[in-house]
Design a protein around this motif. Structure first.
Motif, short mmCIF file in Angstrom:
data_model
loop_
_atom_site.label_atom_id
_atom_site.label_comp_id
_atom_site.label_asym_id
_atom_site.label_seq_id
_atom_site.Cartn_x
_atom_site.Cartn_y
_atom_site.Cartn_z
N ALA A 103 0.84 -1.34 -0.22
CA ALA A 103 0.13 -0.03 -0.35
C ALA A 103 0.80 1.09 -0.25
N TYR A 104 1.98 1.48 0.80
CA TYR A 104 3.06 2.53 0.86
C TYR A 104 3.00 2.69 -0.52
N VAL A 105 4.29 1.49 -0.85
CA VAL A 105 4.84 1.73 -1.91
C VAL A 105 3.43 1.94 -3.33
N ASN A 106 2.42 1.63 -3.27
CA ASN A 106 1.42 2.34 -4.38
C ASN A 106 1.07 3.57 -4.02
N ASN A 107 0.67 3.76 -3.12
CA ASN A 107 0.24 5.39 -2.34
C ASN A 107 1.06 6.46 -2.92
N LEU A 108 2.63 5.46 -3.25
CA LEU A 108 3.99 6.44 -3.03
C LEU A 108 3.97 7.00 -4.68
N ASN A 109 3.61 5.57 -5.57
CA ASN A 109 3.70 5.55 -7.00
C ASN A 109 2.35 7.53 -7.25
N VAL A 110 1.56 6.94 -6.97
CA VAL A 110 0.06 7.86 -7.13
C VAL A 110 0.40 8.92 -6.91
N THR A 111 0.83 9.63 -5.84
CA THR A 111 1.47 10.87 -4.87
C THR A 111 2.26 11.24 -5.71
N GLU A 112 3.57 10.81 -6.35
CA GLU A 112 4.89 11.21 -7.27
C GLU A 112 4.35 11.78 -8.87
N GLU A 113 3.03 10.71 -8.85
CA GLU A 113 1.91 11.31 -10.28
C GLU A 113 1.77 12.64 -10.43
N LYS A 114 1.19 12.92 -8.56
CA LYS A 114 0.31 14.35 -9.20
C LYS A 114 1.47 14.87 -8.35
#
Length: 215
Positions: free
Chosen positions: A50-61
């Motif tokens: 979950a941390y990995v997925n949320n980090l990727n989403v946040t970095e895209e934003k």
């Protein structure tokens, strides 16, 4: 002229690779009886993922906000970057800090440094355990290296705050004291979990980290 030279290399960095969940270097059941397979599976495949997925989403934003020059959004994304980025960094270290062949005491340079900076291994173990037990809510207990002073230090970090990014200490050994790291087996008795985890500490890994950060 010097700035022109930077354009090409920096431009090459734009298509970044996404963060991925690292494989565990052992099976989920390998740390039993000290940490059971169910905890390890949930901790790795659900929480860390979950941390990995949320980090990727946040970095895209964040990337989009940078492209737009939207500083307000960049600032608003900082807590999510810190939380999910820290969660990914911390757990990536944590899995390698553990081993089914762990436990005992470190050897060589690391042991000498522990004796120098804490008096004895027993004293160091007692101090890091007490610090980790005392973390309020969720967080981590750490052994880190203070490069400026050339010595070992222990520190506690709240939530998923990464050690180096928030204290400047280079992480050597992290102990996760979030409830998801132990609750299914040890319920709310954090001291029992902390007593058990010393049986699976991978001192070879901690020693390698110490040697690397001294270079």
């Amino acid at each position: 002229r010097s700035s022109a030279k930077l354009v090409a290399p920096l431009g090459c960095l734009v298509p970044r690779q996404k963060h991925t969940l690292p494989d565990l270097p052992y099976d989920y059941a390998a740390l039993e009886p000290h940490i059971n397979a169910e905890i390890m599976q949930l901790h790795h495949s659900k929480h860390h993922a979950a941390y990995v997925n949320n980090l990727n989403v946040t970095e895209e934003k964040y990337k989009e906000a940078l492209a737009k020059g939207d500083v307000t959004t960049q600032v608003s994304l900082q807590p999510a970057l810190k939380f999910n980025g820290g969660g990914h960094i911390n757990h990536t270290i944590f899995w390698t800090n553990l081993s089914p062949n762990g436990g005992g005491e470190p050897k060589g340079e690391l042991m000498e440094a522990i004796k120098r900076d804490f008096g004895s291994f027993a004293n160091f173990k007692e101090k890091l355990t007490a610090l980790s037990v005392g973390v309020q809510g969720s967080g981590w207990g750490w052994l880190g290296y203070n490069k400026e002073q050339g010595r070992l230090q222990i520190a506690a970090c709240a939530n998923q705050d990464p050690l180096q990014g928030t204290t400047g200490l280079i992480p050597l050994l992290g102990i996760d004291v979030w409830e998801h790291a132990y609750y299914l087996q040890y319920k709310n008795v954090r001291p029992d979990y902390l007593k058990a985890i010393w049986n699976v500490i991978n001192w070879e890994n901690v020693s390698s980290r110490y040697a690397a950060c001294k270079k």
